[in-house]
Scaffold this motif. Structure first.
Motif, PDB file in Angstrom:
ATOM      1  N   VAL A 207      38.142  42.129  40.270  1.00  0.00           N
ATOM      2  CA  VAL A 207      38.615  41.455  41.814  1.00  0.00           C
ATOM      3  C   VAL A 207      39.013  40.069  41.443  1.00  0.00           C
ATOM      4  O   VAL A 207      38.099  39.299  41.002  1.00  0.00           O
ATOM      5  N   SER A 208      40.205  39.542  41.482  1.00  0.00           N
ATOM      6  CA  SER A 208      40.823  38.262  41.203  1.00  0.00           C
ATOM      7  C   SER A 208      41.795  38.040  41.896  1.00  0.00           C
ATOM      8  O   SER A 208      43.107  38.513  41.283  1.00  0.00           O
ATOM      9  N   LYS A 209      42.212  37.173  42.822  1.00  0.00           N
ATOM     10  CA  LYS A 209      43.278  36.914  43.243  1.00  0.00           C
ATOM     11  C   LYS A 209      44.358  36.273  42.431  1.00  0.00           C
ATOM     12  O   LYS A 209      45.339  36.773  42.482  1.00  0.00           O
ATOM     13  N   THR A 212      43.452  34.734  36.764  1.00  0.00           N
ATOM     14  CA  THR A 212      43.382  34.087  35.811  1.00  0.00           C
ATOM     15  C   THR A 212      42.029  33.339  35.693  1.00  0.00           C
ATOM     16  O   THR A 212      41.829  32.473  34.845  1.00  0.00           O
ATOM     17  N   THR A 213      41.091  33.506  36.583  1.00  0.00           N
ATOM     18  CA  THR A 213      39.709  33.008  36.521  1.00  0.00           C
ATOM     19  C   THR A 213      38.988  33.184  35.305  1.00  0.00           C
ATOM     20  O   THR A 213      38.724  34.380  35.099  1.00  0.00           O
ATOM     21  N   GLN A 214      38.563  32.165  34.843  1.00  0.00           N
ATOM     22  CA  GLN A 214      38.016  32.265  33.459  1.00  0.00           C
ATOM     23  C   GLN A 214      36.800  33.286  33.340  1.00  0.00           C
ATOM     24  O   GLN A 214      36.622  34.198  32.607  1.00  0.00           O
ATOM     25  N   MET A 354      31.831  25.414  53.118  1.00  0.00           N
ATOM     26  CA  MET A 354      31.823  24.029  52.164  1.00  0.00           C
ATOM     27  C   MET A 354      33.044  23.896  51.248  1.00  0.00           C
ATOM     28  O   MET A 354      33.473  22.754  51.189  1.00  0.00           O
ATOM     29  N   GLU A 355      33.377  25.201  51.173  1.00  0.00           N
ATOM     30  CA  GLU A 355      34.864  25.030  50.190  1.00  0.00           C
ATOM     31  C   GLU A 355      36.094  24.769  51.324  1.00  0.00           C
ATOM     32  O   GLU A 355      37.024  24.140  50.869  1.00  0.00           O
ATOM     33  N   SER A 356      35.811  25.096  52.497  1.00  0.00           N
ATOM     34  CA  SER A 356      36.904  25.074  53.457  1.00  0.00           C
ATOM     35  C   SER A 356      36.862  23.290  54.117  1.00  0.00           C
ATOM     36  O   SER A 356      37.856  22.885  53.910  1.00  0.00           O
TER      37      SER A 356
HETATM   38  O1  F6P Z   1      36.306  28.396  42.815  1.00  0.00           O
HETATM   39  C1  F6P Z   1      37.525  28.143  43.460  1.00  0.00           C
HETATM   40  C2  F6P Z   1      38.078  29.484  43.591  1.00  0.00           C
HETATM   41  O2  F6P Z   1      39.470  29.516  43.438  1.00  0.00           O
HETATM   42  C3  F6P Z   1      37.924  30.201  45.083  1.00  0.00           C
HETATM   43  O3  F6P Z   1      38.438  29.923  45.995  1.00  0.00           O
HETATM   44  C4  F6P Z   1      38.067  31.551  44.775  1.00  0.00           C
HETATM   45  O4  F6P Z   1      37.354  32.505  45.754  1.00  0.00           O
HETATM   46  C5  F6P Z   1      37.247  31.821  43.325  1.00  0.00           C
HETATM   47  O5  F6P Z   1      37.902  30.625  42.591  1.00  0.00           O
HETATM   48  C6  F6P Z   1      37.968  32.949  42.609  1.00  0.00           C
HETATM   49  O6  F6P Z   1      39.213  33.101  42.293  1.00  0.00           O
HETATM   50  P1  F6P Z   1      40.102  34.246  42.102  1.00  0.00           P
HETATM   51  O7  F6P Z   1      39.861  35.352  43.070  1.00  0.00           O
HETATM   52  O8  F6P Z   1      41.471  33.924  41.909  1.00  0.00           O
HETATM   53  O9  F6P Z   1      39.438  34.933  40.870  1.00  0.00           O
END
Ligand code: F6P
Length: 545
Positions: A207-209, A212-214, A354-356
């Motif tokens: 699950v990753s919007k 690209t999240t490392q 806190m992120e918001s």
């Molecule tokens: O840490 C910042 C962030 O962009 C969050 O807002 C988000 O929920 C999380 O990283 C994961 O992002 P993604 O779903 O794109 O992997």
């Protein structure tokens, strides 16, 4: 329509609240109760299965009416219309903020760039349902023909915290599937989860919007490699699914298109559990249970949209919190659920809140000269009572605290539940009343202590009380009430962000750390430490030694 950008401190209501604060600062909540026998009734609100008692707060009728004036003056009503309508209120990213559309009924019409998004939301929901039901019923089989027994959600932040919190919260309703979560890029996290599962019977949901999240891509890659130690590349199709807005990246990762569920850029990560991001929730409790969660959130959306401000739960909770944050100078708020099932609730809301609202410039880009986002934290009661409650009772900091409790126990253990709830009620009462010198004195004298000994111990045993709390008493923890509870706090975030004149739906601050980590990783891997401040350079040298 964009959000209004009114500096709250320039409003008449803010000025009036400032003067009102100076007049009432020393008032005691206990005196308010003594002066008004109807106070508990006046400062409480019943809605569906929820009862909010906010009478144990440092507010009186004037406070409340001035706070409502403030909300009106900064344009809360117009802001809410823009929020629900799908206007691009996340202006720094030019996006709508429509987690509410994810729980809207089929018959609703909500437009983004001229297109009604509701039919697409429901089409994706139908495909999630089909997939989830095939896995739960066992018609979806693993590569050796066995049925799926375990699910691993691979994601971080909003792609982890919401589903993880809800799966834990609704454990009572779970089916035979065991759902695990891998989030941290720390390889130990992945290893520990892999230790207990069998590749033949496990489904992995990446699950990753952004895809690209490392952390997520590293964990998914490691897990895929582990899977391929016993399976063939064509078996990936039976064991990997994904949720993302970035379909090309998912395809490149090798996940079969039939197992890819889209989401949209108008859903913020921290508000995404209602989308296909919540697939692990649907797998854990069944798709109908997931629909109940959505229905509960939708009911709260309707309440927030329609109830007058003075009877509107998210508005009232948001306003009272602004009162403490901006006038009383409270820095933090505690959230104490009296159920072990909600053990992850505060951690989940830490990202939401806190992120918001952790922002330092207003909606015109000007630096704030007033406080924005609160720090939220908490742990379930009664454990927290034996950990940090001492500071809430007798410390020097003002910590407004939300107590969340349920009338019914899920397992029907009445004796335990009565004990739990006795503590729930006792704590808010103790925080309110404190313990007077007179009571302490009597207690000590009854124990036969000398006058000298009594005088010595007195200051330590006296509680000033007058500590503010909200009490949320909910009928029972169910998918529906949990949906409403989460949505309540989501809307509180909106109310506060709107008042503080900030953009609540971006998170630029987290980007810098990600960029620097990327650079440092290259330096570590290439054994070539670049230019850093002296402290970081020294630490990197030590790490490489
Ligand atoms: O840490 C910042 C962030 O962009 C969050 O807002 C988000 O929920 C999380 O990283 C994961 O992002 P993604 O779903 O794109 O992997």
């Amino acid at each position: 329509m964009s959000l209004p950008h009114i500096n709250p401190t320039t409003t008449k209501a803010w000025q009036a609240l400032g003067a009102h604060f100076a007049e009432t600062q020393a008032d005691s909540i206990n005196d308010y109760f003594a002066q008004d026998p109807k106070r508990a009734e006046k400062f409480s609100l019943a809605w569906e299965d929820f009862f909010l008692d906010y009478s144990k707060n440092k507010i009186n009728e004037t406070t409340l009416s001035l706070l409502i004036d403030l909300a009106k003056e900064v344009g809360l009503e117009e802001g809410m219309k823009a929020y629900f309508k799908g206007d691009a209120i996340n202006q720094t990213e030019n996006r709508a903020v429509l987690h509410t559309a994810l729980r809207a009924p089929k018959t609703a019409s909500i437009f983004v760039d001229g297109e009604n998004v509701v039919p697409e939301v429901h089409a994706v929901k139908a495909s999630v349902r089909q997939f989830v039901e095939a896995v739960i019923s066992g018609t979806h089989k693993g590569y050796t023909g066995k049925t799926i027994t375990d699910v691993v959600n691979i994601g971080i932040g909003g792609s982890d915290l919401g589903p993880a919190m809800v799966v834990e919260a609704l454990k009572y309703y779970e089916n035979h599937l065991k759902v695990h979560f891998v989030s941290n890029v720390d390889g130990d996290h992945t290893q520990e989860v892999l230790k207990g599962i069998d590749p033949e019977t496990t489904l992995f949901v990446v699950v990753s919007k952004t895809f690209t999240t490392q952390e997520t891509i590293s964990n998914a890659t490691t897990i895929k490699e582990w899977f391929l130690q016993s399976a063939q590349p064509e078996d990936v199709a039976k064991h990997f699914a994904a949720v993302s807005t970035n379909i090309p990246a998912v395809t490149e990762f090798g996940i079969h298109p039939a197992n890819v569920f889209p989401m949209w850029d108008w859903v913020g990560g921290r508000f995404s559990l209602w989308s296909a991001v919540g697939i692990s929730i649907a797998l854990a409790i069944g798709y109908d249970g997931f629909e109940d969660l959505l229905a509960g959130a939708h009911a709260m959306d309707t309440h927030f949209k329609e109830a007058p401000m003075a009877e509107n739960m998210p508005v009232l909770m948001g306003l009272v919190s602004v009162w403490y944050n901006n006038f009383h100078g409270a820095e933090t708020e505690a959230l104490i659920p009296y159920t072990q099932y909600l053990a992850r609730f505060a951690a989940y809301l830490q990202q939401g809140v806190m992120e918001s609202n952790g922002k330092h410039v207003d909606r015109t880009g000007k630096g704030l000269d007033y406080q924005s986002g609160t720090i939220v934290w908490g742990e379930p009661g009664t454990n927290s009572q034996h950990a940090f409650f001492q500071l809430i009772h007798q410390g020097t900091k003002l910590i407004p605290t939300d107590f969340i409790g349920f009338k019914k126990a899920l397992h029907g253990k009445t004796d335990h539940h009565d004990k739990l709830m006795a503590n729930f009620f006792a704590q808010t009462e103790a925080l309110l009343q404190g313990k007077t010198e007179e009571t302490v004195k009597n207690e000590l004298e009854c124990k036969g202590m000398s006058a000298e000994e009594v005088a010595r111990l007195l200051p330590f045993k006296v509680f000033p009380g007058d500590k503010p709390t909200n009490t949320l008493l909910i009928e029972k923890l169910s998918p529906k009430t949990l949906g409403s509870l989460i949505a309540l706090y989501e809307h509180k975030i909106f109310v506060q962000g709107l008042i503080w004149n900030i953009f609540s739906y971006d998170q630029w601050g987290v980007e810098l750390g990600k960029q620097l980590a990327g650079n440092i990783l290259k330096e570590i891997q290439n054994n070539a430490i670049g230019n850093h401040d002296a402290s970081t350079a020294n630490l990197l040298k030590l790490y490489k030694q």
